[in-house]
Design a protein around this motif. Sequence first.
Motif, short mmCIF file in Angstrom:
data_model
loop_
_atom_site.label_atom_id
_atom_site.label_comp_id
_atom_site.label_asym_id
_atom_site.label_seq_id
_atom_site.Cartn_x
_atom_site.Cartn_y
_atom_site.Cartn_z
N ASN A 1 11.90 -2.49 0.63
CA ASN A 1 12.67 -2.56 -0.62
C ASN A 1 11.99 -3.42 -1.66
O ASN A 1 12.11 -3.18 -2.86
CB ASN A 1 14.08 -3.07 -0.34
CG ASN A 1 15.01 -1.98 0.14
OD1 ASN A 1 15.43 -1.12 -0.62
ND2 ASN A 1 15.33 -2.00 1.42
N LYS A 2 11.28 -4.44 -1.21
CA LYS A 2 10.62 -5.35 -2.16
C LYS A 2 9.25 -4.83 -2.59
O LYS A 2 8.62 -5.40 -3.48
CB LYS A 2 10.49 -6.75 -1.55
CG LYS A 2 10.16 -7.81 -2.57
CD LYS A 2 10.42 -9.21 -2.08
CE LYS A 2 10.15 -10.22 -3.20
NZ LYS A 2 10.37 -11.61 -2.75
N GLY A 3 8.77 -3.77 -1.95
CA GLY A 3 7.49 -3.21 -2.34
C GLY A 3 6.29 -3.98 -1.84
O GLY A 3 5.25 -4.03 -2.51
N LEU A 4 6.41 -4.62 -0.66
CA LEU A 4 5.26 -5.34 -0.12
C LEU A 4 4.18 -4.35 0.30
O LEU A 4 4.43 -3.15 0.44
CB LEU A 4 5.69 -6.19 1.07
CG LEU A 4 6.75 -7.28 0.80
CD1 LEU A 4 6.87 -8.20 2.00
CD2 LEU A 4 6.45 -8.06 -0.46
N ALA A 5 2.99 -4.86 0.51
CA ALA A 5 1.84 -4.00 0.83
C ALA A 5 2.13 -3.15 2.06
O ALA A 5 2.52 -3.68 3.11
CB ALA A 5 0.61 -4.87 1.06
N PRO A 6 1.95 -1.84 1.98
CA PRO A 6 2.21 -0.96 3.13
C PRO A 6 1.44 -1.35 4.38
O PRO A 6 1.93 -1.18 5.50
CB PRO A 6 1.78 0.41 2.61
CG PRO A 6 1.93 0.33 1.13
CD PRO A 6 1.57 -1.08 0.78
N GLU A 7 0.23 -1.89 4.21
CA GLU A 7 -0.57 -2.28 5.36
C GLU A 7 0.10 -3.43 6.13
O GLU A 7 0.05 -3.46 7.37
CB GLU A 7 -1.97 -2.71 4.92
CG GLU A 7 -2.78 -1.60 4.28
CD GLU A 7 -2.51 -1.42 2.79
OE1 GLU A 7 -3.23 -0.62 2.15
OE2 GLU A 7 -1.59 -2.06 2.24
N VAL A 8 0.70 -4.35 5.41
CA VAL A 8 1.39 -5.47 6.07
C VAL A 8 2.64 -4.97 6.79
O VAL A 8 2.93 -5.36 7.92
CB VAL A 8 1.76 -6.57 5.05
CG1 VAL A 8 2.53 -7.70 5.72
CG2 VAL A 8 0.50 -7.12 4.39
N ILE A 9 3.38 -4.08 6.12
CA ILE A 9 4.59 -3.53 6.74
C ILE A 9 4.23 -2.73 7.99
O ILE A 9 4.90 -2.84 9.03
CB ILE A 9 5.36 -2.64 5.75
CG1 ILE A 9 5.72 -3.43 4.48
CG2 ILE A 9 6.63 -2.09 6.39
CD1 ILE A 9 6.35 -2.60 3.38
N ALA A 10 3.17 -1.94 7.91
CA ALA A 10 2.75 -1.14 9.06
C ALA A 10 2.32 -2.02 10.22
O ALA A 10 2.59 -1.72 11.39
CB ALA A 10 1.62 -0.20 8.66
#
Length: 377
Positions: A183-192
């Motif tokens: 929801n906050k738009g953090l880097a997709p690589e970190v979320i993954a």
Amino acid sequence: MNAQKFLSFEQATSVISSVGHLRTVLVSGENGIGKTSIYYALQKLPQFANHIFPGIIDCQQLADGSIWMPTIDTELGVSREIPNDRFGVSKANCRGVEGARPVVLCFDEIGKAPSYMKPQIAPVIYERRLGNLYLPEGSVVFATTNLAAEGLGDMLQAHMRNRLIQINLGKADMPRWVVYATNKGLAPEVIATAQQYPEAFHSFVDYQPGGKFAGKKIETDAPDIFNPRDASQFAYASPRSMEAASDVVKHLAGKDAMALEQTLIGTVGPSFAGKLMSVIRFGEQMPAYDDVVRDPHNTPVPSNPIVQTVQVFKFINRVANRQEAEALTTYVLRMRGEMKGLFSTAVSNNITKAAFFMTIPAFTTMLRDNAELITMR
């Protein structure tokens, strides 16, 4: 007597919003898990729309004059204590003044306040009083501190703790943090990376006697996280540091691989940084976003599940309209089955982006097919 358990962020926020105007709530929890974020969560609640939020008070930085200063009334031959403006309290805004607006005060890191400042803080915490002025009716006061087991020097004397309502805030688990990060738009690589390595959300408390992982070794089972017994640990993964890693990835990725890796090591520690760098390298195999949107039927789908995971979060991060959402849905339908469930869950938990997808028949079918995986937050 049962040991005190850890509350979720939502539960802790509810406690403070419910009783914080009557009693000061002390929120204890390990570093980097978002204790002070409760202040901003309260700010968004409708019940506090008329409250003043003067800012978080960092107790480590308090010194003489940070709470109040004396002023002299020569005519009456008396002195008074005038509050520092960081508290939002004044002669024009205090209890008894018509139209006074209540304030919300957060005493952050109260256990690390200089010892000589704690008696000056005490009247605000105990009596809602600054000098001879009382906080307006309805004002909320809460404080945060670290767990004693962390060994960070937090200390409050017993008589002071006895006047507070004490609760423990637990660390968010991986699914909850992923919802927040998406929801906050953090880097997709970190979320993954977080999605792939949920042990980064374990707490060192879990490995202590009585914890759910008691008897296991934190060094081998959860090397990413804060370990108070490791004096050489200079950085580690926490919700706070992973968010910082997102900033690093967004601004350094694709420029200088060595600088990126070393900066991430200094942000989240060598263990989590190594995993994150692997995900970033895998992500280089992804087809361009614009290619997916332009030709979702024929753009190649990477076979690596980690790459697909990064893609899922990147899609949600970048989608800007219904047309793009329809193309992305078509593309995701060509992915592995578990990716469809991940995509459905992530979209459903993103209030802003979900609107682009909910009128797309293919997505609603995907949503229905993966209904058992959907965990609305």
